[in-house]
Design an enzyme around this catalytic site. Sequence first.
Site, short mmCIF file in Angstrom:
data_model
loop_
_atom_site.label_atom_id
_atom_site.label_comp_id
_atom_site.label_asym_id
_atom_site.label_seq_id
_atom_site.Cartn_x
_atom_site.Cartn_y
_atom_site.Cartn_z
N ARG A 62 28.58 20.58 11.98
CA ARG A 62 27.76 20.37 10.78
C ARG A 62 26.32 19.95 11.07
O ARG A 62 25.48 19.94 10.18
CB ARG A 62 28.43 19.34 9.86
CG ARG A 62 29.61 19.94 9.10
CD ARG A 62 30.04 19.06 7.97
NE ARG A 62 30.90 17.98 8.42
CZ ARG A 62 31.00 16.81 7.80
NH1 ARG A 62 30.27 16.55 6.73
NH2 ARG A 62 31.82 15.88 8.26
N GLU B 176 47.09 9.83 9.29
CA GLU B 176 45.89 10.63 9.04
C GLU B 176 45.91 11.19 7.61
O GLU B 176 46.98 11.46 7.06
CB GLU B 176 45.81 11.77 10.06
CG GLU B 176 45.60 11.30 11.49
CD GLU B 176 44.35 10.44 11.66
OE1 GLU B 176 43.27 10.85 11.22
OE2 GLU B 176 44.48 9.33 12.20
N ASN C 274 27.85 13.14 11.19
CA ASN C 274 28.31 14.52 11.27
C ASN C 274 27.26 15.53 10.83
O ASN C 274 27.40 16.71 11.10
CB ASN C 274 29.56 14.72 10.42
CG ASN C 274 30.71 13.89 10.95
OD1 ASN C 274 31.14 14.07 12.08
ND2 ASN C 274 31.16 12.94 10.15
N ASN D 21 -22.49 -1.19 25.73
CA ASN D 21 -22.48 -0.41 24.49
C ASN D 21 -22.51 1.06 24.87
O ASN D 21 -23.42 1.52 25.56
CB ASN D 21 -23.70 -0.78 23.64
CG ASN D 21 -23.50 -0.30 22.22
OD1 ASN D 21 -23.08 0.84 22.00
ND2 ASN D 21 -23.79 -1.15 21.26
N ASN E 207 -14.64 13.24 34.09
CA ASN E 207 -13.83 12.61 35.15
C ASN E 207 -13.06 13.61 35.99
O ASN E 207 -12.48 13.25 36.99
CB ASN E 207 -12.85 11.60 34.52
CG ASN E 207 -11.94 12.25 33.48
OD1 ASN E 207 -12.37 13.15 32.76
ND2 ASN E 207 -10.72 11.80 33.40
N GLY F 59 -30.48 8.74 25.72
CA GLY F 59 -29.62 9.67 24.98
C GLY F 59 -29.74 11.07 25.53
O GLY F 59 -30.80 11.49 25.97
N ARG G 63 -32.72 14.60 31.34
CA ARG G 63 -32.61 15.67 30.36
C ARG G 63 -33.92 16.45 30.39
O ARG G 63 -34.92 15.96 30.92
CB ARG G 63 -32.35 15.10 28.96
CG ARG G 63 -33.48 14.23 28.46
CD ARG G 63 -33.24 13.63 27.08
NE ARG G 63 -34.39 12.89 26.66
CZ ARG G 63 -34.35 11.64 26.18
NH1 ARG G 63 -33.20 10.99 26.05
NH2 ARG G 63 -35.45 11.04 25.81
C1 UD1 Z 1 39.58 9.82 13.70
C2 UD1 Z 1 40.88 9.08 13.54
C3 UD1 Z 1 40.98 8.51 12.13
C4 UD1 Z 1 39.80 7.62 11.86
C5 UD1 Z 1 38.49 8.37 12.11
C6 UD1 Z 1 37.31 7.46 12.01
C7 UD1 Z 1 42.42 10.28 14.98
C8 UD1 Z 1 43.54 11.25 15.05
N1 UD1 Z 1 41.98 10.01 13.77
O1 UD1 Z 1 39.53 10.86 12.75
O2 UD1 Z 1 42.16 7.77 12.00
O3 UD1 Z 1 39.84 7.14 10.54
O4 UD1 Z 1 38.50 8.94 13.44
O5 UD1 Z 1 36.14 8.19 12.07
O6 UD1 Z 1 42.00 9.77 15.99
N2 UD1 Z 1 36.80 13.97 19.82
C9 UD1 Z 1 36.94 14.40 21.10
N3 UD1 Z 1 37.88 15.32 21.40
C10 UD1 Z 1 38.72 15.81 20.46
C11 UD1 Z 1 38.58 15.37 19.14
C12 UD1 Z 1 37.63 14.43 18.85
O7 UD1 Z 1 36.18 13.97 21.99
O8 UD1 Z 1 39.56 16.64 20.82
C13 UD1 Z 1 35.78 12.98 19.52
C14 UD1 Z 1 34.78 13.45 18.51
O9 UD1 Z 1 33.68 14.06 19.14
C15 UD1 Z 1 34.38 12.16 17.83
C16 UD1 Z 1 35.64 11.30 17.92
O10 UD1 Z 1 36.42 11.87 18.95
O11 UD1 Z 1 33.35 11.50 18.54
C17 UD1 Z 1 36.43 11.27 16.64
O12 UD1 Z 1 36.76 12.58 16.28
P1 UD1 Z 1 36.80 13.04 14.77
O13 UD1 Z 1 37.21 14.46 14.70
O14 UD1 Z 1 35.59 12.64 14.07
O15 UD1 Z 1 38.00 12.09 14.27
P2 UD1 Z 1 38.93 12.34 13.05
O16 UD1 Z 1 40.04 13.22 13.46
O17 UD1 Z 1 38.11 12.71 11.90
#
Ligand code: UD1
Length: 477
Positions: free
Chosen positions: A26, A169, A242, A400, A409, A446, A463
């Site tokens: 996003r 979730e 996001n 001045n 320079n 000047g 000059r």
């Molecule tokens: C997650 C939590 C949810 C919580 C929310 C808070 C889980 C399953 N759920 O939701 O309970 O309320 O965060 O924001 O954990 N990322 C990875 N690898 C992956 C997936 C995600 O590195 O495979 C990273 C993302 O880049 C991000 C973070 O983990 O920085 C959280 O991922 P995101 O998809 O935002 O979490 P949610 O599933 O929405």
Amino acid sequence: MTDISKSTSCTGAVDVVIMAAGKGTRMKSKLPKVLHLLAGRALVQHVVDTAAALQARQVVVITGHGAIEVEAALARSTCATAQFALDFVRQEPQLGTGHAVQQTVPVLRDDGIVVVLSGDVPLTRADTLQQLIAACGGTRLALLTIDFADPTGYGRIVRQGEVVQAIVEQKDASPEQRAIKEAYSGIMAVPARHLKAWLARLDNKNAQGEYYLTDIVKFAVADAVPVVAHKIVDALQVAGINSPVQLAELERAFQLRRANELMEQGVRLADPARFDVRGDLQCAQDVSIDVNCVFEGQVSLGEGVRIGANCVIANAVIGEGAVIHPFTHIEGGKPGSKDAIEVGAGALIGPFARLRPGAKLGKEVHIGNFVEVKNSTMAQGAKANHLAYLGDATVGERVNYGAGSITANYDGAFKHRTVIEADVHIGSNCVLVAPVTIGAGGTVGGGSTITKDTPPAALSVARGKQAVIANWKRPAK
Ligand code: UD1
Ligand code: MG
């Protein structure tokens, strides 16, 4: 029951895991999401800096999308003197937060408390995390939670009585569970030895077909490991980014917070909504700052300093009583280096002045409109009030420097120094061809192009002589 190793006890050392593999679709940007800037710092850098404030022993960053860029940026910014070990693990493909943390198992020690953070949640405070770590205490699973009026999208904290039973979730939640207002922030503190055992038990049999880190709560309950929720009220600390809209909202919220802190110290801001600090701003008493000013890097404003509207000031120390008039750009180099900028007490700068790296201005120096100063020192009381350039110059007291004059320079290959000794008067529209020295108390007429040193107290003119043709008749049609 899992075989939780009883052999390793928890030392209380803090190891931080930062999830940063997600795509950030996003943001609609080529730049990985966690490298977008908030208050002048990459999102993930805020998180790493928070880990440093926790005195983490180790920081493990999980990368995936844009891994090379993210790793390079963090390796660059984390200097060799960092107190923690920085490790990267790759998560490819991204199969969920549980799968992400599974990648860290080979590099995590067994005796620590693991704090799980997200690279896109930049404003969690270190003291909040200290409380979470204390709630974990090396024996419990501690979850950072918050009540939301609208918790849509978040994992819900399911309790039986007061006791936390699970995180469910959004997509897996029953209507009753969706009515729960308490949400999981995405941040937890957990003993490493438990975490490792639980990660091995995750599956992806859920509505999203992902490995959920949040499923470890069920395993903790099953293993009779206490689960504690540390609930906070400050939504800014758990706000994730996001989209560009969310990034801008968080930026404004952060800046407003900084503005309020400064005003509580007595700083007068014309409008806290039009004020930006992208770094560290220190203010002494009775500082006032007009609208639309941006401060970058390390800036220090002395007592009674006034900053006019629309100034951009980076890496500078401004002495007491100095006035920076509107539309002035001060762009100092690395803090503490020769490129940082100093403006002396009582100096008057601008409007429309430009101070570049290495400008060191003494007390009561005046720099007026459309004057550029680079890598030059100006002693007390020196003035360059209009349309001028001073580069690689050493300017004495009370000099001045006339309108339209410049130091030449640069010879196309090398930079050379111009020395203007005390009490010199440089007329308008002069070119001082460096290297050259203008002797103390001298005057340069000047329009002169000065290529040789001038003696003290002399008038030097270089000059074309004025020619006069009497009774000159202009051509007529
Ligand atoms: C997650 C939590 C949810 C919580 C929310 C808070 C889980 C399953 N759920 O939701 O309970 O309320 O965060 O924001 O954990 N990322 C990875 N690898 C992956 C997936 C995600 O590195 O495979 C990273 C993302 O880049 C991000 C973070 O983990 O920085 C959280 O991922 P995101 O998809 O935002 O979490 P949610 O599933 O929405
Ligand atoms: Mg998500």
